[in-house]
Design a protein around this motif. Structure first.
Motif, PDB file in Angstrom:
ATOM      1  N   GLN A  29       0.819  -1.216   0.000  1.00 55.45           N
ATOM      2  CA  GLN A  29       0.000   0.000   0.000  1.00 55.45           C
ATOM      3  C   GLN A  29       0.849   1.261   0.000  1.00 55.45           C
ATOM      4  N   LYS A  30       2.077   1.145   0.496  1.00 53.81           N
ATOM      5  CA  LYS A  30       2.999   2.290   0.507  1.00 53.81           C
ATOM      6  C   LYS A  30       3.835   2.344  -0.768  1.00 53.81           C
ATOM      7  N   ASN A  31       3.589   1.389  -1.698  1.00 55.25           N
ATOM      8  CA  ASN A  31       4.319   1.332  -2.978  1.00 55.25           C
ATOM      9  C   ASN A  31       5.823   1.183  -2.776  1.00 55.25           C
ATOM     10  N   ILE A  32       6.222   0.416  -1.788  1.00 57.87           N
ATOM     11  CA  ILE A  32       7.645   0.149  -1.557  1.00 57.87           C
ATOM     12  C   ILE A  32       8.130  -0.829  -2.624  1.00 57.87           C
ATOM     13  N   SER A  33       9.281  -0.559  -3.220  1.00 57.58           N
ATOM     14  CA  SER A  33       9.781  -1.374  -4.335  1.00 57.58           C
ATOM     15  C   SER A  33      10.309  -2.715  -3.841  1.00 57.58           C
ATOM     16  N   PRO A  34      10.378  -3.724  -4.727  1.00 57.98           N
ATOM     17  CA  PRO A  34      10.872  -5.058  -4.362  1.00 57.98           C
ATOM     18  C   PRO A  34      12.304  -5.038  -3.849  1.00 57.98           C
ATOM     19  N   GLU A  35      13.112  -4.040  -4.263  1.00 60.73           N
ATOM     20  CA  GLU A  35      14.509  -3.991  -3.854  1.00 60.73           C
ATOM     21  C   GLU A  35      14.691  -3.491  -2.422  1.00 60.73           C
ATOM     22  N   ASP A  36      13.654  -2.882  -1.868  1.00 59.70           N
ATOM     23  CA  ASP A  36      13.767  -2.328  -0.526  1.00 59.70           C
ATOM     24  C   ASP A  36      14.109  -3.432   0.471  1.00 59.70           C
TER      25      ASP A  36
END
Length: 264
Positions: free
Chosen positions: A186-193
């Motif tokens: 929901q926060k649109n955090i990327s897969p690399e985070d």
């Protein structure tokens, strides 16, 4: 001789009591023999005589018997009915017992309806799965409906791998992990985070825990994730999570040098 005149006022014969209370003379004789309900008196001719107090006592016995109590249980639960408080206490106990019975029967009826729904959705007769669903319904396992989607080998693996307590705890942990994933999505955090990568690693660890390292189960789990014939809210939520987590998993596998399908 008029037999009715031989019966004192406010007394009943065994036949009269049986008729009033919808039972049989044989049953009342058996209760007398077992010491559960004995006649208060006898007529001059030796006939068993009962009072209205005996009628109330019989009602108590019949109520407890209908709730599944044995005669021994009933005998131990019978108390004196000498005061209004005594009678009220007995009626209160009966009411509580009936309410508990209603709760149990309501639960049984709900389980029957749930099993019927699963049977119709499965479309083929499979008594092994029926039995597994019944067991899980009795355990109050809210994920009983998943059973219809697993084959026999997977069901055998689950039953050998988990008991009631461990299976419930596993699902609790899995759902907690899902909630964390959704929060990041929901926060649109990327897969690399790094946080997403940590959850990807935790997700894979739970997959390994579930399969016990048996990689041949992976294709079955993937098929399960891709189910399209069930609109269950939990499955929809899981699809949403998997779509978000898949790129993070692929990146995690790449960094960790893991090929989950090697040898499968």
């Amino acid at each position: 001789m008029n037999k009715k005149r031989a019966i004192p006022e406010n007394f009943m014969t065994v036949g009269e009591l049986a008729k009033k209370m919808g039972t049989t003379v044989r049953t009342l004789q058996y209760y007398d023999q077992e010491g559960v309900l004995s006649p208060t008196s006898e007529s001059e001719g030796g006939r068993r005589l009962y009072t209205h107090k005996d009628m109330v006592r019989l009602h108590q016995i019949q109520s407890m018997k209908s709730l599944g109590f044995s005669l021994d249980d009933i005998k131990s639960k019978l108390v004196s009915l000498d005061t209004p408080a005594d009678v009220a206490n007995v009626l209160n106990e009966q009411s509580l017992a009936i309410q508990e019975k209603i709760r149990q029967l309501t639960e049984v009826a709900a389980n029957i309806d749930a099993l019927k729904t699963e049977v119709l959705q499965m479309q083929t007769v499979d008594f092994k799965k029926y039995a597994d669903i019944i067991v899980n319904l009795q355990m109050n396992n809210e994920y009983y409906w998943l059973i219809k989607h697993f084959d026999d080998d997977t069901l055998d693996h689950i039953s050998n791998r988990f008991d009631k307590e461990s299976s419930i705890k596993f699902m609790e942990r899995f759902n907690q992990l899902n909630d964390k994933v959704l929060e990041l999505k929901q926060k649109n955090i990327s897969p690399e985070d790094e946080h997403v990568q940590e959850l990807a690693q935790e997700f894979w660890s739970m997959v390994m825990e579930f399969t016990n390292g048996e990689m041949s189960m992976l294709p079955k789990l993937i098929d399960f994730v891709n189910l399209t014939d069930d609109n269950h809210e939990w499955l929809e939520k899981q699809k949403n999570i998997n779509e978000y987590l898949q790129p993070a998993l692929e990146l995690y596998f790449q960094k960790a040098g893991i090929n989950p399908f090697e040898g499968v």
